[in-house]
Motif scaffolding. Structure first.
Motif, PDB file in Angstrom:
ATOM      1  N   MET A 231      57.395  -7.415 -23.355  1.00 29.00           N
ATOM      2  CA  MET A 231      58.685  -6.807 -23.014  1.00 29.00           C
ATOM      3  C   MET A 231      59.644  -7.815 -22.377  1.00 29.00           C
ATOM      4  SD  MET A 231      58.553  -3.987 -24.447  1.00 29.00           S
ATOM      5  CE  MET A 231      60.110  -3.341 -23.895  1.00 29.00           C
ATOM      6  N   SER A 232      59.133  -8.840 -21.704  1.00 34.71           N
ATOM      7  CA  SER A 232      60.042  -9.884 -21.208  1.00 34.71           C
ATOM      8  C   SER A 232      60.638 -10.628 -22.403  1.00 34.71           C
ATOM      9  CB  SER A 232      59.328 -10.831 -20.246  1.00 34.71           C
ATOM     10  OG  SER A 232      58.371 -11.597 -20.917  1.00 34.71           O
ATOM     11  N   TYR A 233      59.839 -10.843 -23.441  1.00 38.74           N
ATOM     12  CA  TYR A 233      60.337 -11.457 -24.673  1.00 38.74           C
ATOM     13  C   TYR A 233      61.372 -10.551 -25.352  1.00 38.74           C
ATOM     14  CZ  TYR A 233      60.403 -12.972 -29.544  1.00 38.74           C
ATOM     15  OH  TYR A 233      60.816 -13.362 -30.794  1.00 38.74           O
ATOM     16  N   VAL A 234      61.055  -9.248 -25.454  1.00 38.10           N
ATOM     17  CA  VAL A 234      61.964  -8.289 -26.097  1.00 38.10           C
ATOM     18  C   VAL A 234      63.306  -8.250 -25.361  1.00 38.10           C
ATOM     19  CG1 VAL A 234      62.348  -5.812 -26.518  1.00 38.10           C
ATOM     20  CG2 VAL A 234      60.156  -6.856 -27.134  1.00 38.10           C
ATOM     21  N   ARG A 235      63.266  -8.152 -24.048  1.00 37.23           N
ATOM     22  CA  ARG A 235      64.518  -8.110 -23.281  1.00 37.23           C
ATOM     23  C   ARG A 235      65.302  -9.407 -23.439  1.00 37.23           C
ATOM     24  NH1 ARG A 235      61.122  -6.641 -19.435  1.00 37.23           N
ATOM     25  NH2 ARG A 235      61.842  -8.239 -17.989  1.00 37.23           N
ATOM     26  N   GLY A 236      64.602 -10.523 -23.522  1.00 35.72           N
ATOM     27  CA  GLY A 236      65.280 -11.804 -23.753  1.00 35.72           C
ATOM     28  C   GLY A 236      65.943 -11.862 -25.112  1.00 35.72           C
ATOM     29  N   ARG A 237      65.259 -11.388 -26.148  1.00 35.32           N
ATOM     30  CA  ARG A 237      65.834 -11.371 -27.501  1.00 35.32           C
ATOM     31  C   ARG A 237      67.041 -10.437 -27.582  1.00 35.32           C
ATOM     32  NH1 ARG A 237      64.982 -14.678 -31.709  1.00 35.32           N
ATOM     33  NH2 ARG A 237      65.576 -12.922 -32.968  1.00 35.32           N
ATOM     34  N   GLN A 238      66.961  -9.328 -26.854  1.00 32.71           N
ATOM     35  CA  GLN A 238      68.066  -8.367 -26.860  1.00 32.71           C
ATOM     36  C   GLN A 238      69.165  -8.769 -25.886  1.00 32.71           C
ATOM     37  OE1 GLN A 238      65.995  -4.670 -26.010  1.00 32.71           O
ATOM     38  NE2 GLN A 238      65.686  -4.262 -28.181  1.00 32.71           N
ATOM     39  N   GLU A 239      68.912  -9.835 -25.117  1.00 28.10           N
ATOM     40  CA  GLU A 239      69.850 -10.314 -24.105  1.00 28.10           C
ATOM     41  C   GLU A 239      70.273  -9.168 -23.189  1.00 28.10           C
ATOM     42  OE1 GLU A 239      72.986 -12.414 -26.101  1.00 28.10           O
ATOM     43  OE2 GLU A 239      71.596 -13.876 -26.927  1.00 28.10           O
ATOM     44  N   SER A 240      69.260  -8.472 -22.661  1.00 25.40           N
ATOM     45  CA  SER A 240      69.514  -7.317 -21.814  1.00 25.40           C
ATOM     46  C   SER A 240      68.532  -7.292 -20.652  1.00 25.40           C
ATOM     47  CB  SER A 240      69.354  -6.035 -22.641  1.00 25.40           C
ATOM     48  OG  SER A 240      69.394  -4.901 -21.822  1.00 25.40           O
ATOM     49  N   TRP A 241      69.009  -6.897 -19.485  1.00 30.84           N
ATOM     50  CA  TRP A 241      68.137  -6.731 -18.325  1.00 30.84           C
ATOM     51  C   TRP A 241      67.602  -5.316 -18.249  1.00 30.84           C
ATOM     52  CZ3 TRP A 241      66.267 -10.835 -16.219  1.00 30.84           C
ATOM     53  CH2 TRP A 241      67.000 -12.015 -16.274  1.00 30.84           C
ATOM     54  N   TYR A 242      68.119  -4.448 -19.115  1.00 35.34           N
ATOM     55  CA  TYR A 242      67.693  -3.052 -19.169  1.00 35.34           C
ATOM     56  C   TYR A 242      66.219  -2.978 -19.533  1.00 35.34           C
ATOM     57  CZ  TYR A 242      67.062   1.529 -21.336  1.00 35.34           C
ATOM     58  OH  TYR A 242      66.576   2.753 -21.703  1.00 35.34           O
ATOM     59  N   CYS A 243      65.465  -2.126 -18.861  1.00 33.09           N
ATOM     60  CA  CYS A 243      64.036  -1.933 -19.133  1.00 33.09           C
ATOM     61  C   CYS A 243      63.857  -0.738 -20.071  1.00 33.09           C
ATOM     62  CB  CYS A 243      63.268  -1.641 -17.837  1.00 33.09           C
ATOM     63  SG  CYS A 243      63.447  -2.872 -16.554  1.00 33.09           S
ATOM     64  N   PRO A 244      63.583  -0.965 -21.355  1.00 31.86           N
ATOM     65  CA  PRO A 244      63.348   0.164 -22.259  1.00 31.86           C
ATOM     66  C   PRO A 244      62.164   0.999 -21.776  1.00 31.86           C
ATOM     67  CG  PRO A 244      63.557  -1.891 -23.482  1.00 31.86           C
ATOM     68  CD  PRO A 244      63.484  -2.251 -22.034  1.00 31.86           C
ATOM     69  N   ARG A 245      62.283   2.317 -21.872  1.00 34.38           N
ATOM     70  CA  ARG A 245      61.208   3.210 -21.401  1.00 34.38           C
ATOM     71  C   ARG A 245      59.958   3.094 -22.251  1.00 34.38           C
ATOM     72  NH1 ARG A 245      62.840   8.455 -22.084  1.00 34.38           N
ATOM     73  NH2 ARG A 245      60.781   9.054 -21.371  1.00 34.38           N
ATOM     74  N   ILE A 246      60.136   2.917 -23.575  1.00 32.14           N
ATOM     75  CA  ILE A 246      58.982   2.846 -24.478  1.00 32.14           C
ATOM     76  C   ILE A 246      59.303   1.875 -25.614  1.00 32.14           C
ATOM     77  CG2 ILE A 246      59.634   4.765 -25.978  1.00 32.14           C
ATOM     78  CD1 ILE A 246      56.575   5.603 -25.681  1.00 32.14           C
ATOM     79  N   HIS A 247      58.274   1.174 -26.057  1.00 29.85           N
ATOM     80  CA  HIS A 247      58.448   0.214 -27.153  1.00 29.85           C
ATOM     81  C   HIS A 247      57.150   0.187 -27.959  1.00 29.85           C
ATOM     82  CE1 HIS A 247      60.435  -3.211 -29.077  1.00 29.85           C
ATOM     83  NE2 HIS A 247      59.233  -3.759 -29.145  1.00 29.85           N
ATOM     84  N   TYR A 248      57.277   0.213 -29.286  1.00 32.48           N
ATOM     85  CA  TYR A 248      56.122   0.198 -30.175  1.00 32.48           C
ATOM     86  C   TYR A 248      55.998  -1.169 -30.836  1.00 32.48           C
ATOM     87  CZ  TYR A 248      56.884   5.233 -29.799  1.00 32.48           C
ATOM     88  OH  TYR A 248      57.089   6.504 -29.326  1.00 32.48           O
ATOM     89  N   VAL A 249      54.764  -1.699 -30.868  1.00 34.64           N
ATOM     90  CA  VAL A 249      54.502  -2.993 -31.496  1.00 34.64           C
ATOM     91  C   VAL A 249      53.356  -2.818 -32.487  1.00 34.64           C
ATOM     92  CG1 VAL A 249      54.026  -5.416 -31.098  1.00 34.64           C
ATOM     93  CG2 VAL A 249      55.053  -4.057 -29.291  1.00 34.64           C
ATOM     94  N   LEU A 250      53.599  -3.182 -33.738  1.00 32.89           N
ATOM     95  CA  LEU A 250      52.616  -3.006 -34.796  1.00 32.89           C
ATOM     96  C   LEU A 250      51.772  -4.270 -34.953  1.00 32.89           C
ATOM     97  CD1 LEU A 250      55.029  -1.368 -37.392  1.00 32.89           C
ATOM     98  CD2 LEU A 250      53.711  -0.276 -35.571  1.00 32.89           C
ATOM     99  N   HIS A 251      50.470  -4.077 -35.147  1.00 31.98           N
ATOM    100  CA  HIS A 251      49.546  -5.195 -35.314  1.00 31.98           C
ATOM    101  C   HIS A 251      48.953  -5.162 -36.719  1.00 31.98           C
ATOM    102  CE1 HIS A 251      50.036  -5.720 -31.052  1.00 31.98           C
ATOM    103  NE2 HIS A 251      49.571  -4.501 -30.830  1.00 31.98           N
ATOM    104  N   ALA A 252      49.814  -5.338 -37.705  1.00 32.79           N
ATOM    105  CA  ALA A 252      49.406  -5.343 -39.106  1.00 32.79           C
ATOM    106  C   ALA A 252      50.285  -6.355 -39.836  1.00 32.79           C
ATOM    107  CB  ALA A 252      49.578  -3.952 -39.716  1.00 32.79           C
ATOM    108  N   PRO A 253      49.803  -6.897 -40.945  1.00 33.54           N
ATOM    109  CA  PRO A 253      50.622  -7.837 -41.719  1.00 33.54           C
ATOM    110  C   PRO A 253      51.904  -7.176 -42.225  1.00 33.54           C
ATOM    111  CG  PRO A 253      48.352  -7.820 -42.524  1.00 33.54           C
ATOM    112  CD  PRO A 253      48.477  -6.697 -41.540  1.00 33.54           C
ATOM    113  N   TRP A 254      52.952  -7.975 -42.361  1.00 31.13           N
ATOM    114  CA  TRP A 254      54.237  -7.466 -42.838  1.00 31.13           C
ATOM    115  C   TRP A 254      54.096  -6.783 -44.193  1.00 31.13           C
ATOM    116  CZ3 TRP A 254      58.599  -5.694 -41.395  1.00 31.13           C
ATOM    117  CH2 TRP A 254      59.661  -5.575 -42.292  1.00 31.13           C
ATOM    118  N   THR A 255      53.258  -7.299 -45.074  1.00 28.99           N
ATOM    119  CA  THR A 255      53.097  -6.702 -46.406  1.00 28.99           C
ATOM    120  C   THR A 255      52.568  -5.275 -46.316  1.00 28.99           C
ATOM    121  OG1 THR A 255      50.929  -7.768 -46.554  1.00 28.99           O
ATOM    122  CG2 THR A 255      52.773  -8.890 -47.625  1.00 28.99           C
ATOM    123  N   VAL A 256      51.726  -4.994 -45.337  1.00 28.85           N
ATOM    124  CA  VAL A 256      51.195  -3.637 -45.145  1.00 28.85           C
ATOM    125  C   VAL A 256      52.301  -2.718 -44.631  1.00 28.85           C
ATOM    126  CG1 VAL A 256      49.607  -2.245 -43.755  1.00 28.85           C
ATOM    127  CG2 VAL A 256      48.832  -4.393 -44.765  1.00 28.85           C
TER     128      VAL A 256
END
Length: 153
Positions: free
Chosen positions: A56-81
């Motif tokens: 989430m520190s990476y996500v907030r950095g990419r979004q250039e936001s200090w806002y803390c998102p309440r929930i975030h989903y991260v998928l652990h599967a290959p892009w093709t799937v």
């Protein structure tokens, strides 16, 4: 001369709008891959105190936001799937004004949820690893790509 200028202006408006929509869609696809796909799963340094805090520190950095998102989903599967689920998205989600689909198979994912009752300057997350089906927004009806996760099934 005036009809020619009017035609050029019309083409500029129409093509400019179409080009802008294409750029917006490509950016949404890139953001989805960057922020919601972690395969193979990264291991963060111990100082982050857990997977979701590092992510989430990476996500907030990419979004250039200090806002803390309440929930975030991260998928652990290959892009093709992941991509194949948007190959045929027959449903249109009016609330999002995009095509959407429910994945046929469960996908391994981490749910990062913000701990309750903490100072606004602190973003600490709880990690839940699970396998679930997802509701995805897709860039197109056919041969689209995922652009967001709108829920779990």
């Amino acid at each position: 001369m005036a009809p020619l200028v009017a035609q050029l202006l019309f083409l500029q408006v129409v093509l400019g709008t179409a080009l802008l929509e294409n750029i917006k869609t490509q950016l949404a696809i890139k953001n989805f891959r960057t922020l919601h796909v972690d395969y193979p799963k990264v291991t963060y340094a111990q100082g982050f105190q857990g997977y979701c805090n590092g992510l989430m520190s990476y996500v907030r950095g990419r979004q250039e936001s200090w806002y803390c998102p309440r929930i975030h989903y991260v998928l652990h599967a290959p892009w093709t799937v992941i991509w194949k689920f948007c190959k045929y998205s027959e449903s249109f989600c009016e609330n999002y004004n995009e095509y959407c689909t429910l994945t046929k198979d469960s996908i391994p994912l981490t749910i990062c949820s913000l701990y309750p009752r903490q100072p606004p300057t602190s973003c600490r997350y709880n990690s839940t690893l699970t396998n679930q089906r997802l509701y995805l927004l897709c860039s197109e009806k056919y041969d689209g790509e995922p652009i967001d996760i709108i829920g779990l099934y």
